[in-house]
Design a protein around this motif. Structure first.
Motif, PDB file in Angstrom:
ATOM      1  N   GLU A 290      22.303 -82.062  60.755  1.00  0.00           N
ATOM      2  CA  GLU A 290      23.323 -80.767  60.008  1.00  0.00           C
ATOM      3  C   GLU A 290      22.691 -79.704  59.345  1.00  0.00           C
ATOM      4  OE1 GLU A 290      22.044 -84.391  58.695  1.00  0.00           O
ATOM      5  OE2 GLU A 290      23.883 -85.315  60.242  1.00  0.00           O
ATOM      6  N   GLN A 291      21.411 -79.531  59.003  1.00  0.00           N
ATOM      7  CA  GLN A 291      20.639 -78.605  58.773  1.00  0.00           C
ATOM      8  C   GLN A 291      21.044 -77.293  59.730  1.00  0.00           C
ATOM      9  OE1 GLN A 291      16.871 -80.178  57.348  1.00  0.00           O
ATOM     10  NE2 GLN A 291      17.579 -79.582  55.490  1.00  0.00           N
ATOM     11  N   ILE A 292      20.232 -78.214  60.838  1.00  0.00           N
ATOM     12  CA  ILE A 292      20.639 -76.709  62.054  1.00  0.00           C
ATOM     13  C   ILE A 292      21.756 -76.132  62.398  1.00  0.00           C
ATOM     14  CG2 ILE A 292      20.055 -76.670  64.328  1.00  0.00           C
ATOM     15  CD1 ILE A 292      18.017 -79.048  63.827  1.00  0.00           C
ATOM     16  N   GLU A 293      23.048 -77.208  61.949  1.00  0.00           N
ATOM     17  CA  GLU A 293      24.758 -76.632  62.762  1.00  0.00           C
ATOM     18  C   GLU A 293      25.103 -75.575  61.680  1.00  0.00           C
ATOM     19  OE1 GLU A 293      26.256 -77.218  65.345  1.00  0.00           O
ATOM     20  OE2 GLU A 293      24.569 -78.380  66.606  1.00  0.00           O
ATOM     21  N   GLY A 294      24.526 -75.917  60.523  1.00  0.00           N
ATOM     22  CA  GLY A 294      24.894 -75.000  59.306  1.00  0.00           C
ATOM     23  C   GLY A 294      24.076 -74.035  58.700  1.00  0.00           C
ATOM     24  N   THR A 295      23.010 -74.303  57.293  1.00  0.00           N
ATOM     25  CA  THR A 295      22.830 -73.299  56.806  1.00  0.00           C
ATOM     26  C   THR A 295      21.437 -72.172  57.802  1.00  0.00           C
ATOM     27  OG1 THR A 295      23.287 -75.084  54.668  1.00  0.00           O
ATOM     28  CG2 THR A 295      21.031 -73.508  54.995  1.00  0.00           C
ATOM     29  N   TYR A 296      20.458 -73.334  58.604  1.00  0.00           N
ATOM     30  CA  TYR A 296      20.104 -72.280  59.529  1.00  0.00           C
ATOM     31  C   TYR A 296      20.281 -71.879  60.271  1.00  0.00           C
ATOM     32  CZ  TYR A 296      15.371 -72.150  62.449  1.00  0.00           C
ATOM     33  OH  TYR A 296      14.441 -71.307  63.245  1.00  0.00           O
ATOM     34  N   THR A 297      21.612 -72.169  61.188  1.00  0.00           N
ATOM     35  CA  THR A 297      21.478 -71.072  61.932  1.00  0.00           C
ATOM     36  C   THR A 297      22.860 -69.630  61.281  1.00  0.00           C
ATOM     37  OG1 THR A 297      22.501 -72.988  63.482  1.00  0.00           O
ATOM     38  CG2 THR A 297      23.498 -71.245  64.283  1.00  0.00           C
ATOM     39  N   VAL A 298      23.078 -69.958  60.348  1.00  0.00           N
ATOM     40  CA  VAL A 298      23.488 -68.575  59.474  1.00  0.00           C
ATOM     41  C   VAL A 298      22.940 -67.768  58.725  1.00  0.00           C
ATOM     42  CG1 VAL A 298      25.152 -68.466  57.303  1.00  0.00           C
ATOM     43  CG2 VAL A 298      25.651 -70.602  58.612  1.00  0.00           C
ATOM     44  N   ILE A 299      21.625 -68.070  58.773  1.00  0.00           N
ATOM     45  CA  ILE A 299      20.575 -67.794  57.710  1.00  0.00           C
ATOM     46  C   ILE A 299      19.653 -67.417  59.157  1.00  0.00           C
ATOM     47  CG2 ILE A 299      18.290 -67.715  56.822  1.00  0.00           C
ATOM     48  CD1 ILE A 299      19.958 -69.627  54.742  1.00  0.00           C
ATOM     49  N   SER A 300      19.779 -67.431  60.212  1.00  0.00           N
ATOM     50  CA  SER A 300      19.208 -67.177  61.028  1.00  0.00           C
ATOM     51  C   SER A 300      19.864 -65.296  61.887  1.00  0.00           C
ATOM     52  CB  SER A 300      18.712 -68.308  62.207  1.00  0.00           C
ATOM     53  OG  SER A 300      18.025 -67.635  63.178  1.00  0.00           O
ATOM     54  N   THR A 301      21.135 -66.622  62.031  1.00  0.00           N
ATOM     55  CA  THR A 301      21.658 -64.565  62.578  1.00  0.00           C
ATOM     56  C   THR A 301      21.223 -63.789  61.905  1.00  0.00           C
ATOM     57  OG1 THR A 301      23.258 -66.564  63.665  1.00  0.00           O
ATOM     58  CG2 THR A 301      23.995 -64.954  63.416  1.00  0.00           C
ATOM     59  N   LEU A 302      21.943 -64.679  60.262  1.00  0.00           N
ATOM     60  CA  LEU A 302      21.586 -63.296  58.918  1.00  0.00           C
ATOM     61  C   LEU A 302      20.829 -62.311  59.120  1.00  0.00           C
ATOM     62  CD1 LEU A 302      23.683 -61.954  57.149  1.00  0.00           C
ATOM     63  CD2 LEU A 302      22.386 -63.196  55.624  1.00  0.00           C
ATOM     64  N   VAL A 303      19.415 -63.274  59.545  1.00  0.00           N
ATOM     65  CA  VAL A 303      18.322 -62.726  59.044  1.00  0.00           C
ATOM     66  C   VAL A 303      18.326 -61.466  60.884  1.00  0.00           C
ATOM     67  CG1 VAL A 303      15.612 -63.090  59.654  1.00  0.00           C
ATOM     68  CG2 VAL A 303      17.146 -64.122  58.141  1.00  0.00           C
ATOM     69  N   THR A 304      18.734 -61.902  61.647  1.00  0.00           N
ATOM     70  CA  THR A 304      18.040 -61.354  63.503  1.00  0.00           C
ATOM     71  C   THR A 304      19.354 -60.430  62.715  1.00  0.00           C
ATOM     72  OG1 THR A 304      17.775 -63.201  64.110  1.00  0.00           O
ATOM     73  CG2 THR A 304      18.563 -61.159  65.582  1.00  0.00           C
ATOM     74  N   SER A 305      20.321 -60.261  62.293  1.00  0.00           N
ATOM     75  CA  SER A 305      20.679 -59.425  62.092  1.00  0.00           C
ATOM     76  C   SER A 305      20.920 -57.648  61.838  1.00  0.00           C
ATOM     77  CB  SER A 305      22.474 -58.934  61.694  1.00  0.00           C
ATOM     78  OG  SER A 305      23.359 -60.270  63.035  1.00  0.00           O
ATOM     79  N   VAL A 306      20.068 -58.442  60.983  1.00  0.00           N
ATOM     80  CA  VAL A 306      19.803 -57.641  59.241  1.00  0.00           C
ATOM     81  C   VAL A 306      18.622 -57.087  60.010  1.00  0.00           C
ATOM     82  CG1 VAL A 306      18.420 -57.083  57.173  1.00  0.00           C
ATOM     83  CG2 VAL A 306      20.767 -58.115  57.447  1.00  0.00           C
ATOM     84  N   LEU A 307      17.475 -57.703  60.762  1.00  0.00           N
ATOM     85  CA  LEU A 307      16.345 -56.899  61.324  1.00  0.00           C
ATOM     86  C   LEU A 307      16.459 -56.074  62.434  1.00  0.00           C
ATOM     87  CD1 LEU A 307      13.819 -60.122  60.897  1.00  0.00           C
ATOM     88  CD2 LEU A 307      13.716 -58.044  59.707  1.00  0.00           C
ATOM     89  N   ALA A 308      17.499 -56.115  63.155  1.00  0.00           N
ATOM     90  CA  ALA A 308      17.826 -55.822  64.574  1.00  0.00           C
ATOM     91  C   ALA A 308      18.009 -54.357  64.032  1.00  0.00           C
ATOM     92  CB  ALA A 308      19.379 -56.364  65.110  1.00  0.00           C
ATOM     93  N   ALA A 309      19.170 -54.222  62.652  1.00  0.00           N
ATOM     94  CA  ALA A 309      19.949 -53.126  62.220  1.00  0.00           C
ATOM     95  C   ALA A 309      18.432 -52.105  61.745  1.00  0.00           C
ATOM     96  CB  ALA A 309      20.873 -53.439  61.283  1.00  0.00           C
TER      97      ALA A 309
END
Length: 83
Positions: A37-56
């Motif tokens: 449940e943690q992987i499906e929800g919060t972790y995936t969203v946070i991981s994607t957000l962090v990657t997007s911010v670092l890429a930008a």
């Protein structure tokens, strides 16, 4: 030995780690001990957000996108320090 800009090294390492994590998440291989449940929800969203911010952040800092950056590019070209 070449001396590298500390900021560039930090941005590159953080972006590499975030991209590696994103690839692992896409392959359902999470490096942290989390429940499904943690992987499906919060972790995936946070991981994607962090990657997007670092890429930008990496893109913005390594390119001449601001007015000051454009002026720096002109000076570097004029002085023969940039192609």
């Amino acid at each position: 030995m070449k001396k590298y800009d500390k900021g560039t090294v930090i941005r590159t390492v953080l972006l590499f780690v975030a991209l590696l994590n994103q690839i692992l998440v896409a392959c359902n291989q999470v490096p942290l001990p989390l429940t499904e449940e943690q992987i499906e929800g919060t972790y995936t969203v946070i991981s994607t957000l962090v990657t997007s911010v670092l890429a930008a952040w990496s893109w913005f800092k390594n390119n001449y996108v601001t007015k000051k950056g454009q002026e720096q590019k002109v000076v570097l070209k004029r002085e023969g320090l940039k192609k």
